[in-house]
Design a protein around this motif. Sequence first.
Motif, short mmCIF file in Angstrom:
data_model
loop_
_atom_site.label_atom_id
_atom_site.label_comp_id
_atom_site.label_asym_id
_atom_site.label_seq_id
_atom_site.Cartn_x
_atom_site.Cartn_y
_atom_site.Cartn_z
N ARG A 96 0.90 -1.26 0.01
CA ARG A 96 0.08 -0.03 -0.04
C ARG A 96 1.17 0.96 -0.14
NH1 ARG A 96 -4.28 -0.75 4.17
NH2 ARG A 96 -5.35 -2.39 2.21
N PRO A 134 2.64 -2.03 8.58
CA PRO A 134 1.73 -1.79 10.04
C PRO A 134 0.40 -2.94 10.13
CG PRO A 134 1.50 -0.35 9.44
CD PRO A 134 2.41 -0.84 8.03
N VAL A 161 4.74 6.68 5.52
CA VAL A 161 3.79 6.46 6.18
C VAL A 161 2.84 5.33 5.61
CG1 VAL A 161 1.47 7.72 6.35
CG2 VAL A 161 2.74 8.97 6.11
N GLY A 162 2.90 4.26 7.21
CA GLY A 162 2.27 2.62 6.31
C GLY A 162 3.77 2.26 6.92
N VAL A 163 4.69 2.99 6.40
CA VAL A 163 5.56 1.47 6.87
C VAL A 163 6.67 2.76 7.18
CG1 VAL A 163 6.45 3.57 4.25
CG2 VAL A 163 7.21 0.70 4.68
N THR A 164 8.24 1.80 7.99
CA THR A 164 9.52 1.90 7.99
C THR A 164 10.40 1.37 7.32
OG1 THR A 164 8.22 2.16 10.16
CG2 THR A 164 10.68 2.71 10.65
#
Lengths: 198, 198
Positions: free
Chosen positions: A29, A153, A181-184
């Motif tokens: 995503r 996440p 955002v929504g990932v690291t």
Amino acid sequence: MGKVYAGASTSIDGYISGPDQSGFDQLFRWHTTGDVEVPAPTGAHTFKLTPGSAAYLSAYIEGAGALVVGRKLYDHTNGWGGQHPLGVHTVVLTHRPLENTEHFSFVSGGIEEAVAVAQKHAADKTVGLNGGEIARQAIDAGLVDEIWLDLVPVVLGGGTPFFAPGKRFALEGPLSVIEGVGVTHLRYKVNYGASEAE
Amino acid sequence: MGKVYAGASTSIDGYISGPDQSGFDQLFRWHTTGDVEVPAPTGAHTFKLTPGSAAYLSAYIEGAGALVVGRKLYDHTNGWGGQHPLGVHTVVLTHRPLENTEHFSFVSGGIEEAVAVAQKHAADKTVGLNGGEIARQAIDAGLVDEIWLDLVPVVLGGGTPFFAPGKRFALEGPLSVIEGVGVTHLRYKVNYGASEAE
């Protein structure tokens, strides 16, 4: 020679795909949730990323020298229509080699040979290992310098783990942490020596 | 009411302990590898942390209101000698309740009751769920607001996973990312609604 890395988008419970090949929507995503457009080098598609992920991916594209992939991925994508979207030479590890082309080499001598061929093409740029099975073989063979995780996440609860069950080894780092955002985005150095000592 | 979080030090392949209860040395190495001393509130022991982890842990201690633990952990530690080192009221979920004390409550009515009792003690501070089984029960029951991971650069290859196999749910975030050395502190919001919608 450039670094050899194994990378993947993984769930926080460690899976690169969920049960019955599910979960890809969630795992990838972050490729489409931002406002910054980053085209794949071949123009095959365009990522839409948050600023952090865009900087990360642009550096990744800039540093990419060659890839090693499995035959299953090659077949599944129909050879990406002639060239991998990353625009780099791609080595396909397979028991049924095809004829080499400008953009693809087919290697049947095992993961060591595949990585060696990729390193020749990459020169001082990085060699990426795509696909869980290729990454596992290379990790087991002691060929991987770094692990690059795009940590997403979601808890998938099962599926295909990125790391092979039964294999234990130490890492160092993280060498870098980039927040998306929504990932690291996390990078680690593989420490085979420490692993053997424990 | 304060937030309910499930937290753990986990390997990057998602385990809170390795095969045969191994791996704790690596998972908790970050407690002892820095120069900044952070005493546990009861004085039971002192963490030696890097600056990033010290700031993280100090805020964690400051915000802690109560804990929920399993009977196995309580017994294994002999009731921490009378009080949990975090210095907060601790609810023990058990089929064999003991008599309540100043620092411990024993609850046999299930995870909902245990969390409710802990929330009364915590007031507007956080309720922490310690131990994998307690965290899983609370996640399954929809009681957890946030997941706090201390992500440690080791691959354990097996053991006890933090998240129950077969359970899938979405998270939001990370809400925060704090870099330590040999650890990355990540907080996520649990999104039960998104999980059900998929």
